[in-house]
Design a protein around this motif. Structure first.
Motif, PDB file in Angstrom:
ATOM      1  N   LYS A   3      10.190 -30.026 -20.513  1.00 52.75           N
ATOM      2  CA  LYS A   3      10.303 -29.624 -19.120  1.00 52.75           C
ATOM      3  C   LYS A   3      10.180 -30.801 -18.176  1.00 52.75           C
ATOM      4  N   SER A 157      11.793 -20.594 -21.675  1.00 48.84           N
ATOM      5  CA  SER A 157      10.780 -21.121 -20.763  1.00 48.84           C
ATOM      6  C   SER A 157      11.254 -22.378 -20.048  1.00 48.84           C
ATOM      7  N   THR A 159      12.102 -24.206 -17.284  1.00 54.57           N
ATOM      8  CA  THR A 159      11.894 -24.085 -15.843  1.00 54.57           C
ATOM      9  C   THR A 159      13.108 -24.486 -15.024  1.00 54.57           C
ATOM     10  N   TRP A 160      13.663 -25.665 -15.330  1.00 53.53           N
ATOM     11  CA  TRP A 160      14.626 -26.273 -14.420  1.00 53.53           C
ATOM     12  C   TRP A 160      16.032 -25.718 -14.554  1.00 53.53           C
ATOM     13  N   TYR A 162      16.388 -22.320 -14.730  1.00 54.24           N
ATOM     14  CA  TYR A 162      16.254 -21.233 -13.756  1.00 54.24           C
ATOM     15  C   TYR A 162      16.393 -21.785 -12.336  1.00 54.24           C
ATOM     16  N   TYR A 163      15.745 -22.909 -12.104  1.00 54.06           N
ATOM     17  CA  TYR A 163      15.802 -23.510 -10.771  1.00 54.06           C
ATOM     18  C   TYR A 163      17.225 -23.955 -10.435  1.00 54.06           C
ATOM     19  N   GLN A 184      11.268 -17.001 -11.125  1.00 59.01           N
ATOM     20  CA  GLN A 184      11.011 -17.303 -12.534  1.00 59.01           C
ATOM     21  C   GLN A 184      10.692 -18.789 -12.711  1.00 59.01           C
ATOM     22  N   ALA A 185      11.433 -19.642 -12.010  1.00 56.56           N
ATOM     23  CA  ALA A 185      11.178 -21.090 -12.104  1.00 56.56           C
ATOM     24  C   ALA A 185       9.782 -21.423 -11.594  1.00 56.56           C
ATOM     25  N   LEU A 188       7.058 -20.401 -13.978  1.00 54.81           N
ATOM     26  CA  LEU A 188       6.955 -21.309 -15.120  1.00 54.81           C
ATOM     27  C   LEU A 188       6.468 -22.698 -14.723  1.00 54.81           C
ATOM     28  N   GLY A 189       6.943 -23.192 -13.582  1.00 57.20           N
ATOM     29  CA  GLY A 189       6.703 -24.583 -13.217  1.00 57.20           C
ATOM     30  C   GLY A 189       5.670 -24.814 -12.144  1.00 57.20           C
ATOM     31  N   VAL A 193       7.689 -26.944  -8.633  1.00 59.74           N
ATOM     32  CA  VAL A 193       8.920 -26.229  -8.297  1.00 59.74           C
ATOM     33  C   VAL A 193       8.848 -25.692  -6.873  1.00 59.74           C
TER      34      VAL A 193
END
Length: 217
Positions: A3, A157, A159-160, A162-163, A184-185, A188-189, A193
């Motif tokens: 991540k 999972s 993160t980035w 989703y972002y 969601q991002a 997770l982050g 984020v």
């Protein structure tokens, strides 16, 4: 795919040296363990000296030294033309340079190299991510979303990714589509984020949305 590494890559993309190579492998893009094993079973083995050059090039790319990275990626490919990691990461480096300079030729060449890497290693999650970034830079948003989703399918999972999808919908002013991915991002982050969403222009069109304000504050 780690991540933290992806955070570096995506934040570089969204914000718009020596030719020798270290023999000590650097931190490089990696798929999740199970996915990585699957990738390796379906991809050509990379020669050790080429891998070392590719890893050194990736460190330069992460530092924003595109010229140095491209030199080392070329050396890696001269040692092993089937080094799909070097092909993919050279491709995203060109796309990122094109993003900085406005060179459409760089972006197009970058996309072609990443697509070539995926022909050699069709399950390489890092190449999915690189291609998503390159397509995003090129304005091919539907394709970018598809490849971000391919990353998520392999690594739920991530993160980035989703972002990345959230920023595309944010740029398009589509709050209903952007916000679930942004939430969601952030789930997770966390604060990293949230800070990106607060400050980056991708969400300017939906910044007044009450749900957006709730999510980022």
């Amino acid at each position: 795919m780690k991540k933290k590494h992806l955070a570096v890559l995506l934040l570089l993309a969204l914000a718009v040296g020596s030719s020798g190579c270290s023999t000590k492998p650097a931190s490089s893009q990696q798929a999740p363990a199970a996915q990585e094993a699957q990738t390796q079973s379906q991809a050509p083995a990379i020669k050790a000296d080429s891998k070392a050059c590719s890893d050194a090039a990736l460190k330069k790319y992460q530092a924003g030294d595109y010229a140095g990275a491209l030199t080392d990626f070329d050396k890696a490919l001269s040692l092993d033309a089937n080094n799909y990691e070097a092909l993919s990461n050279k491709g995203v480096t060109l796309a990122m340079r094109g993003n900085s300079t406005g060179s459409k030729d760089d972006v197009a060449q970058g996309i072609a190299l990443i697509e070539k890497a995926l022909k050699l290693a069709p399950k390489d999650t890092s190449s999915f991510y690189n291609l998503a970034l390159a397509y995003k830079i090129d304005g091919q948003y539907d394709k970018a979303i598809t490849y971000f989703k391919n990353v998520i399918a392999a690594d739920p999972s991530n993160t980035w990714s989703y972002y990345g999808i959230a920023t595309i919908y944010g740029d398009l002013g589509k709050a209903d589509e952007a916000l679930p991915y942004l939430k969601q991002a952030i789930d997770l982050g966390g604060e990293e984020v949230r800070d990106a969403a607060r400050t980056q222009s991708h969400f300017d069109k939906i910044r007044s949305n009450k749900q957006f304000q709730t999510i980022v504050h």
